[in-house]
Every structure is written in structure tokens, then in C-alpha cells.
Scaffold this active site. Structure first.
Site, short mmCIF file in Angstrom:
data_model
loop_
_atom_site.label_atom_id
_atom_site.label_comp_id
_atom_site.label_asym_id
_atom_site.label_seq_id
_atom_site.Cartn_x
_atom_site.Cartn_y
_atom_site.Cartn_z
CE LYS A 130 -1.23 14.56 -7.47
NZ LYS A 130 -2.09 13.73 -6.59
NE ARG A 157 0.90 17.51 -1.80
CZ ARG A 157 1.17 16.54 -2.67
NH1 ARG A 157 1.76 16.81 -3.80
NH2 ARG A 157 0.84 15.29 -2.39
NE ARG A 185 1.34 5.47 -4.74
CZ ARG A 185 1.09 6.78 -4.73
NH1 ARG A 185 0.77 7.40 -5.83
NH2 ARG A 185 1.13 7.44 -3.60
NE ARG A 231 4.54 7.72 -2.04
CZ ARG A 231 3.85 8.71 -2.59
NH1 ARG A 231 3.82 8.85 -3.90
NH2 ARG A 231 3.19 9.55 -1.85
NE ARG A 240 0.03 10.59 0.79
CZ ARG A 240 0.05 9.43 0.12
NH1 ARG A 240 0.11 8.29 0.78
NH2 ARG A 240 0.01 9.42 -1.17
#
Ligand code: ADP
Length: 221
Positions: free
Chosen positions: A15, A91, A131, A162, A173
Site C-alpha cells: 500500500k 482500518r 523492509r 521500522r 499486526r
């Protein structure tokens, strides 16, 4: 505004990457709640400590705080942009209702489209573990495409991982995604506002497909 594009999908679906590309390539305005909340968490903001602890636990920040941030940017974007990409919002069903109320009051609900970036969880988890992000301009990289000096190619800031891209928090998550966010697929499908896109494809291919939809929505509504 002519288009409110909601990008939906599990963490790691792409996204954020696609939002950056759509905004740079098609002149849309980017509202990425994760980035906005991470900024609040780092600033001398009254909510900083609370937001930081929620982010680091992989849970959802409360609806009122998120809406305050989102509505501010939606109002701002409406003055100058043809369209907005919502990355990470809504969300939950409560947030989707909140957005629907806002758009309905403005007679703009038929300008909302939701694209589901569909990806198996195993692939998404692999992507998240690799990532890296630029803490300054929020570009997203994958470990195997990080520049040799480890710095962002746009602003030369050293890239970081992150804080919530660690195995335990990634799991949390996903749990939050399946429990709270996944029901939005049916929510937008029932309203005839959902398009599904296979996100297990090369980034360029996903972008071409998304850009095609966006161009037609901007032109024909
Ligand atoms: P990802 O999609 O990879 O999980 P994001 O950057 O979109 O990452 O979001 C990171 C975190 O920010 C989430 O785990 C959550 O704690 C918080 N967050 C982002 N968007 C929302 C939202 N709409 N409502 C509540 N919390 C949010």
C-alpha cells in the site's frame, strides 16, 4: 475532489509503495495514517507518548485521534487536489462508517473506490522483514534494493528498519488486520465500491493496473 481511493490490504501488501507512486505519478494527495502517526509519536506532541506505545504494540490508535488527523488532511486536500489516496485508513468498520458519514454529508460517497491489494500472509511477512524506510521522506525500500551506501536515494538520509517490523509485532499486526480490517472487504463489496488486485506481482505491474483504474475514475467518476 473527484476521487477518494482507499487502499486496503494486509501489512506488507504494498500500500505504501503504491501510494507514493500514485501520488508522484498522477498528482494525487497522500494520506498515510501510519506515517502521520509515526510523526506524531516522534514530535513534542501531547499525544506522542500514547501513540508511540500503541504503535510499538502493533495495535490500533484510537478512532478519535486518527480521525482528527485524517479529517484535517482531507479538508486540506480538497482545496487543491483532484484526488486523495488513503493508505492505512479506514482500518476498522467504525472508521469506515466515520469516513462514509463525512463523504455522505458532502454528497461524495460515489467518489470513493477501494482497491484490495490481495496477498498471502506468508509473502507479506517476508516482505515486511526485509523492509527499510527513510525516516525523513518516508520512501520504502526492500533490503535487496537498498542503495550501497544505505542512504535514501531521494534525500540521502540513512535508512532504518521500522520499530514495528519485528517478528512478534508483525504477528500482532496480522491478528489486528484479520480481526478488525479484513471485514472492510465485504463492507465495500456490498456497496459496490471494491476492486480486487493480485498484489503478488512485480511492483511495476501492480502500479500499471492501479494507475489504469485511477485514470478512469478521475475521468468518469
Ligand atoms: P502497515 O500497513 O504496514 O501495518 P502502517 O504504516 O499503515 O503499516 O501502520 C502502522 C501502525 O500505525 C499500525 O500498526 C497502527 O498501530 C497505526 N495505524 C495506522 N493507521 C491506523 C488507523 N487507521 N487506525 C488506527 N491505527 C492506525
Amino acid at each position: 475532489m473527484r476521487l477518494y481511493l482507499v487502499l486496503l490490504g494486509p501489512p506488507g501488501a504494498g500500500k505504501g509503495t503504491q501510494t507514493h507512486r500514485l501520488c508522484a505519478g498522477l498528482g494525487l494527495f497522500r494520506v498515510a495514517t501510519g506515517d502521520l502517526l509515526r510523526r506524531i509519536a516522534q514530535e513534542a506532541h501531547p499525544l506522542a507518548a500514547r501513540v508511540r506505545s500503541v504503535l510499538e504494540a502493533g495495535r490500533l490508535v484510537d478512532d478519535a485521534t486518527v480521525w482528527e488527523v485524517v479529517s484535517h488532511y482531507l479538508d486540506r486536500a480538497a482545496e487543491t487536489y483532484e484526488g486523495v489516496v488513503l493508505d492505512g485508513y479506514p482500518r476498522s468498520l467504525a472508521q469506515a462508517d466515520q469516513l462514509e458519514d463525512y463523504l455522505t454529508r458532502r454528497g461524495q460517497m460515489e467518489r470513493l473506490w477501494c482497491v484490495l491489494l490481495d496477498l498471502p500472509e506468508t509473502v507479506a511477512v517476508r516482505r515486511l522483514a526485509g523492509r527499510r524506510i527513510c525516516p525523513r521522506c518516508e520512501r520504502i525500500y526492500n533490503v535487496d534494493r537498498v542503495p550501497p551506501d544505505g542512504r535514501c536515494e531521494v534525500c540521502a538520509t540513512p535508512l532504518i528498519q521500522r520499530a514495528d517490523d519485528t517478528e512478534a509485532i508483525i504477528q500482532k499486526r496480522f491478528q489486528v488486520y484479520w480481526e478488525q480490517t479484513a471485514p472492510l472487504v465485504q463492507y465495500y463489496e456490498t456497496r459496490g465500491r471494491l476492486v480486487r488486485l493480485d498484489a503478488d506481482q512485480p511492483e511495476d505491474q501492480i502500479f500499471e493496473c492501479l494507475a489504469g483504474y485511477v485514470r478512469s475514475w478521475l475521468t468518469h467518476g
